[in-house]
Structure formats: structure tokens, C-alpha cells
Design a protein around this motif. Structure first.
Motif, short mmCIF file in Angstrom:
data_model
loop_
_atom_site.label_atom_id
_atom_site.label_comp_id
_atom_site.label_asym_id
_atom_site.label_seq_id
_atom_site.Cartn_x
_atom_site.Cartn_y
_atom_site.Cartn_z
N THR A 1 0.84 -1.20 0.00
CA THR A 1 0.00 0.00 0.00
C THR A 1 0.87 1.25 0.00
N TRP A 2 1.93 1.25 0.82
CA TRP A 2 2.84 2.39 0.86
C TRP A 2 3.45 2.61 -0.53
N ALA A 3 3.89 1.52 -1.16
CA ALA A 3 4.51 1.62 -2.49
C ALA A 3 3.52 2.20 -3.50
N THR A 4 2.31 1.69 -3.52
CA THR A 4 1.29 2.17 -4.46
C THR A 4 0.98 3.64 -4.21
N ASP A 5 0.80 4.00 -2.95
CA ASP A 5 0.49 5.39 -2.60
C ASP A 5 1.61 6.35 -2.99
N ASN A 6 2.84 5.85 -3.05
CA ASN A 6 4.00 6.69 -3.37
C ASN A 6 4.53 6.45 -4.77
N GLU A 7 3.72 5.80 -5.60
CA GLU A 7 3.99 5.60 -7.03
C GLU A 7 5.21 4.74 -7.30
N TYR A 8 5.39 3.69 -6.49
CA TYR A 8 6.40 2.67 -6.76
C TYR A 8 5.68 1.46 -7.31
N GLU A 9 6.28 0.83 -8.33
CA GLU A 9 5.58 -0.17 -9.13
C GLU A 9 5.54 -1.56 -8.50
N SER A 10 6.53 -1.91 -7.71
CA SER A 10 6.59 -3.27 -7.20
C SER A 10 7.41 -3.32 -5.93
N ILE A 11 7.47 -4.52 -5.36
CA ILE A 11 8.27 -4.79 -4.16
C ILE A 11 9.22 -5.92 -4.50
N ALA A 12 10.45 -5.82 -4.02
CA ALA A 12 11.44 -6.89 -4.20
C ALA A 12 12.14 -7.13 -2.88
N LEU A 13 12.66 -8.33 -2.73
CA LEU A 13 13.41 -8.69 -1.53
C LEU A 13 14.30 -9.88 -1.84
N SER A 14 15.25 -10.13 -0.96
CA SER A 14 16.02 -11.37 -1.06
C SER A 14 15.78 -12.15 0.22
N SER A 15 16.00 -13.45 0.13
CA SER A 15 15.78 -14.32 1.28
C SER A 15 16.88 -15.38 1.27
N GLY A 16 17.47 -15.62 2.43
CA GLY A 16 18.56 -16.58 2.53
C GLY A 16 18.20 -17.94 1.94
N ILE A 17 19.15 -18.56 1.31
CA ILE A 17 18.96 -19.85 0.65
C ILE A 17 18.35 -20.88 1.59
N GLN A 18 18.73 -20.85 2.84
CA GLN A 18 18.30 -21.85 3.82
C GLN A 18 16.89 -21.61 4.35
N ARG A 19 16.26 -20.50 4.04
CA ARG A 19 14.98 -20.11 4.65
C ARG A 19 13.78 -20.64 3.84
N HIS A 20 13.64 -21.95 3.78
CA HIS A 20 12.62 -22.60 2.96
C HIS A 20 11.20 -22.20 3.35
N GLN A 21 10.93 -22.08 4.64
CA GLN A 21 9.58 -21.67 5.07
C GLN A 21 9.27 -20.25 4.58
#
Length: 140
Positions: free
Chosen positions: A99-119
């Protein structure tokens, strides 16, 4: 439930026990120093999700612009207190970031997650409908 931005050293210190569950390598001094520098120099923002006036989850993110993603929000940190897992708090915070991204005209969200974090990967892909688009590499 309530989401609030954490902008002061005292607020960051209140969040530290939960953030430490994700960023186990940080001591309190380096944590405060990094948050202070990231907020002042790199547009980093930290938000806490409160339930019954207690912090139950934290998200840290920064708006970015790159040629690959365009205008997007990079989620640097997302952690739910171990004692409060599987109650929808992570989903609530990621929806807040969306919602914050949309309200501030950002198109998407990205992140990284450690290889071991299967859940966590299952959560992002199955619950949040994120797609795996790349690998992240880091020099030693």
C-alpha cells in the motif's frame, strides 16, 4: 493492530530484540549505528506492527529506482517475533508495504531471502504470490 514508523533511537532499541532474531550477527551498538546511517543516507524506513501495544513484527525497506526494476521498494528486513509466528503478521506488514509503495507511485516490491529459509520462500511464493526472479550474489 497498528503499524507505526520507528524514527528514534529509543524506538529502534525497543525493536532490537525482534530484529536480532533475524539479524543475529548484530550487537546493539552496530544495529543502532546502521539504522541511523541507513535512515539518514539511504532512505531506509523501519515500521513495527503492534498488537496489544507490543511489537510483534518489523519491516525495514527503502524506495529505489533501477533500470532493471524501475521504481520499486526493496524490503531489507522482515521479521515476526518467534513467539508470534503464523498469525498473519508478516502478511499484514507486506500488505502495508504494498500500500505504501502504491500510494507513493512505486511499481513493485522486491526482496532477497537466505537460501536456507525454505519456510520464508514458501510464504513469499504461495501466500504472498511473489515470484522468484533472480539469484542475489555477494562478494566475500
Amino acid at each position: 493492530m497498528k503499524v507505526a514508523e520507528l524514527t528514534t533511537k529509543d524506538q529502534w532499541l525497543e525493536a532490537f530484540p525482534i530484529m536480532k532474531q533475524l539479524r543475529t550477527h548484530l550487537d546493539i551498538a552496530s544495529y543502532v549505528s546502521l539504522v541511523a546511517e541507513a535512515t539518514s543516507k539511504d532512505s531506509y524506513r523501519m515500521f513495527a506492527l503492534y498488537d496489544q501495544q507490543e511489537i510483534v513484527a518489523i519491516v525495514g525497506f527503502k524506495p529505489m529506482i533501477t533500470l532493471y526494476y524501475g521504481r520499486f521498494v526493496w524490503v531489507c528486513d522482515l521479521v515476526t517475533d518467534n513467539a508470534c509466528r503464523s498469525k498473519g503478521y508478516g502478511e499484514y506488514l507486506l500488505n502495508y508495504v504494498q500500500t505504501w509503495a502504491t500510494d507513493n507511485e512505486y511499481e513493485s516490491i522486491a526482496l532477497s531471502s537466505g537460501i536456507q529459509r525454505h519456510q520464508a520462500h514458501r510464504f513469499y511464493e504461495e501466500k504472498m504470490d511473489y515470484e522468484k526472479v533472480s539469484y542475489v550474489f555477494k562478494s566475500k
